[in-house]
Motif scaffolding. Structure first.
Motif: not given
Length: 264
Positions: A71, A63, A74-75, A22, A55, A48-49, A20, A30
């Motif tokens: 994003l 976000v 991605r999350v 990260l 979520w 970074e997110l 990912h 997370m």
């Protein structure tokens, strides 16, 4: 970040971080957030997110920049993978055995509560949150009190300097509350508190996330359809509160509400 995970979980975290793009610490943060949400949701603040966000599995992803759809995707992908990891892998090590007398000075809560998602304290007052068993432990002057958190998904903690249990407040999808609103399961002296599993990273005075709180499933694992419906209704109510305070515009609220209603 000092949370202790099993070797299998550490290997998975490293792999997920690489895929990912990260850092290991971001993925671990997370993972703890998803674990705190019973594996079905997360409330996080990870630079970074995009900073603060929320979520919910199969539904809402929010976000810092609500228009950054890349994003959000991605999350959602990251949290979905971490939710599956929690469901298929032993992530946190079991409680230690063979300690003298069955007690430890570091872990003051009853061992049958499991591993806390967060813990902290000030002066003679400490707290530990256990989403897996829906319990909250508060210790004041050596006496540990245990409460049933019910449907609350605790995402923030605030404590006044030198306060007692009544001055520790918590934030969930239902707003801010204190232990006076919860059902107490018992109190005991600290010397009677058995050993518990190692705690993940302590957090002190965690502020509520800036995004609206996501609803919580009543138990870990895959929620029943009725739980999904209740979660979506609770999410709409949270968005309505933000709309009333002017944080969300009419168009933003209507769009998100329509999206959530479409999942019922």
């Amino acid at each position: 970040m000092n949370a202790t995970v099993t070797p299998d979980a550490e290997s998975a975290i490293t792999d997920i971080a690489q895929r990912h793009g990260l850092s290991r610490d971001a993925v671990l943060a997370m993972l703890l957030a998803v674990n705190n949400g019973g594996g079905t949701m997360a409330q996080f603040s990870i630079p970074e997110l995009g900073g603060s966000g929320q979520w919910m599995r199969g539904g809402m992803t929010m976000v810092g920049n609500m228009f950054d759809n890349a994003l959000k995707a991605r999350v959602d992908a990251l949290c979905g993978e971490l939710s599956n990891l929690l469901a298929t892998t032993t992530v946190f090590p079991p409680a230690p055995t063979g300690s003298s007398g069955g007690f430890t000075s570091n872990n003051w809560w009853p061992g049958d509560l499991g591993v806390p998602s967060s813990s902290g304290g000030q002066n003679d007052t400490r707290y530990a949150v256990f989403p897996g068993t829906r319990r909250l432990a508060i210790q004041v002057n050596g006496v540990t009190r245990v409460f049933d958190t019910g449907e609350h998904n605790i995402g923030g903690v605030q404590q006044q300097q030198g306060g007692a249990a009544g001055t520790v407040t918590f934030t969930s999808q239902f707003g801010t509350f204190d232990v006076s609103t919860l059902s107490e399961l018992g109190a005991r002296q600290v010397a009677e508190t058995p050993v518990a599993a190692p705690a993940p990273q302590e957090i002190h005075h965690q502020a509520p996330a800036s995004a609206p709180d996501a609803p919580v499933s009543s138990s870990p694992g895959t929620p029943a359809p009725s739980d999904d419906a209740a979660s979506i209704v609770a999410a709409i109510e949270s968005l309505a509160g933000l709309h009333q305070r002017g944080i969300l515009s009419d168009d933003e609220f209507a769009s998100k509400k329509a999206e959530l209603l479409g999942r019922l």
